[in-house]
Design a protein around this motif. Structure first.
Motif, PDB file in Angstrom:
ATOM      1  N   UNK A  92       0.815  -1.214   0.000  1.00 45.55           N
ATOM      2  CA  UNK A  92       0.000   0.000   0.000  1.00 45.55           C
ATOM      3  C   UNK A  92       0.849   1.263   0.000  1.00 45.55           C
ATOM      4  N   UNK A  93       0.310   2.292  -0.659  1.00 46.67           N
ATOM      5  CA  UNK A  93       0.936   3.615  -0.651  1.00 46.67           C
ATOM      6  C   UNK A  93      -0.038   4.686  -0.163  1.00 46.67           C
ATOM      7  N   UNK A  94      -1.161   4.250   0.392  1.00 40.87           N
ATOM      8  CA  UNK A  94      -2.130   5.170   0.976  1.00 40.87           C
ATOM      9  C   UNK A  94      -2.668   4.544   2.250  1.00 40.87           C
ATOM     10  N   UNK A  95      -3.099   5.380   3.170  1.00 36.55           N
ATOM     11  CA  UNK A  95      -3.575   4.860   4.451  1.00 36.55           C
ATOM     12  C   UNK A  95      -4.849   4.046   4.268  1.00 36.55           C
ATOM     13  N   UNK A  96      -5.677   4.401   3.279  1.00 38.49           N
ATOM     14  CA  UNK A  96      -6.907   3.658   3.051  1.00 38.49           C
ATOM     15  C   UNK A  96      -6.636   2.208   2.690  1.00 38.49           C
ATOM     16  N   UNK A  97      -5.673   1.980   1.804  1.00 40.19           N
ATOM     17  CA  UNK A  97      -5.320   0.620   1.408  1.00 40.19           C
ATOM     18  C   UNK A  97      -4.686  -0.134   2.562  1.00 40.19           C
ATOM     19  N   UNK A  98      -3.866   0.561   3.340  1.00 39.42           N
ATOM     20  CA  UNK A  98      -3.256  -0.078   4.510  1.00 39.42           C
ATOM     21  C   UNK A  98      -4.320  -0.481   5.531  1.00 39.42           C
ATOM     22  N   UNK A  99      -5.343   0.339   5.692  1.00 36.17           N
ATOM     23  CA  UNK A  99      -6.428   0.023   6.613  1.00 36.17           C
ATOM     24  C   UNK A  99      -7.157  -1.246   6.172  1.00 36.17           C
ATOM     25  N   UNK A 100      -7.371  -1.378   4.874  1.00 33.02           N
ATOM     26  CA  UNK A 100      -8.005  -2.587   4.353  1.00 33.02           C
ATOM     27  C   UNK A 100      -7.154  -3.812   4.664  1.00 33.02           C
ATOM     28  N   UNK A 101      -5.861  -3.705   4.459  1.00 34.10           N
ATOM     29  CA  UNK A 101      -4.962  -4.812   4.748  1.00 34.10           C
ATOM     30  C   UNK A 101      -4.970  -5.190   6.218  1.00 34.10           C
ATOM     31  N   UNK A 102      -4.939  -4.190   7.078  1.00 35.17           N
ATOM     32  CA  UNK A 102      -4.931  -4.451   8.522  1.00 35.17           C
ATOM     33  C   UNK A 102      -6.240  -5.113   8.968  1.00 35.17           C
TER      34      UNK A 102
END
Length: 413
Positions: A92-102
Motif C-alpha cells: 500500500x501507498x495510501x492509508x486507506x489501502x493499509x487500513x483494508x490490509x490491517x
C-alpha cells in the motif's frame, strides 16, 4: 504426550504465534510507516486498531464455522485472509489501502486461539487442558517478544515492506502445515446457527453476573493489549528517552514476562484455591497490581526499566483468569457464549483505546515524530482512571454474582 497430541499442540500454537506477531508488528513498523506516509498519531492508532476491529467482528461467525467445519479447515483457510491482508498492507501507498490490509489480517487470525483451544479439548483429557491452554498462550506471547528486539534487528537491513512479504510467506506456510499436518476430527452437525449465536451473545450481555465478572478484566485487558501492541514503544522513546534498540529490548522483556505470567498465574490460582482463596479475588488482586504498575511507570519511579516493564507484562495478563471465573458462575451450555462475548468486548475496547490514545496524542504538536510527555501522560491517565472506576465496581458487593454461583452449584448437583 502422543505424536498426534504433539502435532496438535505445535501446529495450533504456530497459528496463534502468527496471530500475535501480526497483533504487535506495527509497534516496530510505526516510526517507518509514519515517516513514509506522513501519518499522525491518530492515523497510526486507527490503522493499527483495525486489526482488533476485524478480529472482534469475526468472533461470532468464526465460532459457528469452527463448530461446523473443525479447527484444522477453518484455521488453515482463514490464515490465507491474513496472508492476503499483509500483502495488501505491505504494497500500500495510501492509508486507506493499509487500513483494508490491517482489517483483513484481523479477520484472518480471528480463529487462531479459539481453534487451538477447541483442538486441544478434542485431543487432551480435561485435567490437562489448563496447562496446555496456558502453554499455547505462552507460545503466542513469544510473538510479542519477536516484535521487540528481533524485529528491530531485521529492520536494520530489510525494509518494512520486505518484512511484510516474509510474514505473508510464513503465514501461508503455517496454513499449509495445518491443512496437511493437523489431524482430522469428526465434527457433529446441528450446531447453533449464526442467528442463535447472536441471540446467545445478547443473552450474556443482559446478565448482571457477566458484567460483574467482566467489569475489571475487559478494561485492563483492553489497556494492556492496546498499549503493548503499539503505544508502549512511543512511550519508551518519547517519555523515557530510550533509543529505538533500547525500547525494543524492553518490549521483548515485556513479552517474555507476559509468557511467564500466563503459565505462572494459572498454576498459582489453582494452588491458592485449594487454600480457600477464590479465583475471583486472586484475579482482582493481579489486575490491581497491573494498575499499580502503570501508575509507577507514569510517575517515573527510580526503578530499573526492565523491572517495571516485566511487572507490566506479568500482571497485564492476569485478567485472562476471568475466563475461568466465568466457568464458576455460568452453566456448561453457556460457557462458550460467555467466553466469546468476553473476547468480543475486550477486542472492541482494544480497538477503541488504540484510537483514543492516538487522538489524544494528536492534540499536541509532534517534533521529529515524537510527542511531549504531557500528551502521553494525559492519554494514559485517562486509561488508568477507567481502570480504577471498573475496579471499584468489581470489588463492590453484588447479589448477582452470589446468585449466579448458587444457580451454577445447583445445576452441577
Amino acid at each position: 504426550m502422543s505424536s498426534t497430541q504433539l502435532r496438535v499442540f505445535l501446529l495450533f500454537s504456530a497459528g496463534y504465534f502468527v496471530s500475535y506477531v501480526f497483533r504487535g508488528v506495527n509497534l516496530g513498523f510505526a516510526p517507518l510507516i509514519t515517516h513514509d506516509l506522513g501519518l499522525s498519531a491518530a492515523d497510526l492508532g486507527l490503522l493499527t486498531s483495525l486489526y482488533f476491529l476485524g478480529f472482534a467482528g469475526a468472533q461470532i461467525p468464526a465460532g459457528v464455522l469452527l463448530d461446523h467445519f473443525g479447527s484444522r479447515r477453518v484455521t488453515a483457510g482463514t490464515l490465507l485472509f491474513a496472508a492476503a491482508g499483509i500483502g495488501v498492507f505491505g504494497a500500500a501507498h495510501s492509508i486507506g489501502t493499509m487500513m483494508l490490509g490491517r482489517l483483513l489480517i484481523g479477520v484472518g487470525v480471528s480463529v487462531c486461539l479459539g481453534a487451538a483451544f477447541k483442538a486441544l479439548a478434542q485431543h487432551f483429557e480435561a485435567a490437562r487442558l489448563p496447562l496446555m491452554n496456558g502453554l499455547v498462550m505462552a507460545v503466542g506471547g513469544l510473538g510479542g517478544v519477536m516484535v521487540g528486539t528481533p524485529l528491530t534487528w531485521v529492520l536494520t537491513f530489510a525494509g518494512w515492506r520486505a518484512v511484510c512479504v516474509g510474514l505473508g510467506v510464513l503465514t501461508i506456510l503455517v496454513a499449509l502445515a495445518l491443512w496437511f499436518g493437523a489431524p482430522e476430527t469428526r465434527e457433529e452437525r446441528g450446531h447453533a446457527s449464526l442467528i442463535s449465536q447472536f441471540k446467545g451473545t445478547w443473552h450474556i450481555l443482559k446478565s448482571p453476573a457477566f458484567w460483574k465478572i467482566a467489569s475489571f478484566s475487559v478494561v485492563t485487558q483492553g489497556v494492556f493489549y492496546a498499549m503493548q501492541s503499539l503505544w508502549v514503544g512511543a512511550w519508551m522513546r518519547d517519555v523515557m528517552g530510550l533509543a529505538p534498540r533500547e525500547a525494543a529490548a524492553q518490549v521483548s522483556i515485556l513479552g517474555f514476562a507476559m509468557m511467564a505470567g500466563c503459565v505462572g498465574f494459572g498454576a498459582a490460582a489453582r494452588g491458592l484455591e485449594r487454600r480457600g482463596v477464590s479465583l475471583y479475588a486472586f484475579c482482582g488482586v493481579g489486575m490491581a497490581l497491573f494498575v499499580l504498575t502503570q501508575m509507577l511507570i507514569m510517575a517515573g519511579v527510580p526503578l530499573p526499566a526492565g523491572l517495571l516493564w516485566a511487572a507490566y507484562g506479568i500482571f497485564g495478563g492476569t485478567g485472562i483468569l476471568s475466563y475461568a471465573v466465568m466457568a464458576r458462575h455460568f452453566p456448561a451450555h453457556l460457557i462458550g457464549r460467555a467466553n466469546t462475548t468476553l473476547t468480543l468486548i475486550i477486542f472492541l475496547l482494544i480497538f477503541g483505546f488504540q484510537i483514543g490514545v492516538g487522538a489524544v496524542l494528536s492534540r499536541w504538536p509532534a517534533s521529529a515524530g515524537r510527542y511531549p510527555a504531557a500528551a502521553h501522560l494525559t492519554a494514559w491517565g485517562v486509561l488508568v482512571a477507567l481502570q480504577v472506576a471498573s475496579a471499584i465496581w468489581y470489588v463492590l458487593p453484588g447479589r448477582a454474582l452470589a446468585k449466579s454461583g448458587q444457580l451454577q452449584a445447583e445445576h452441577q448437583s
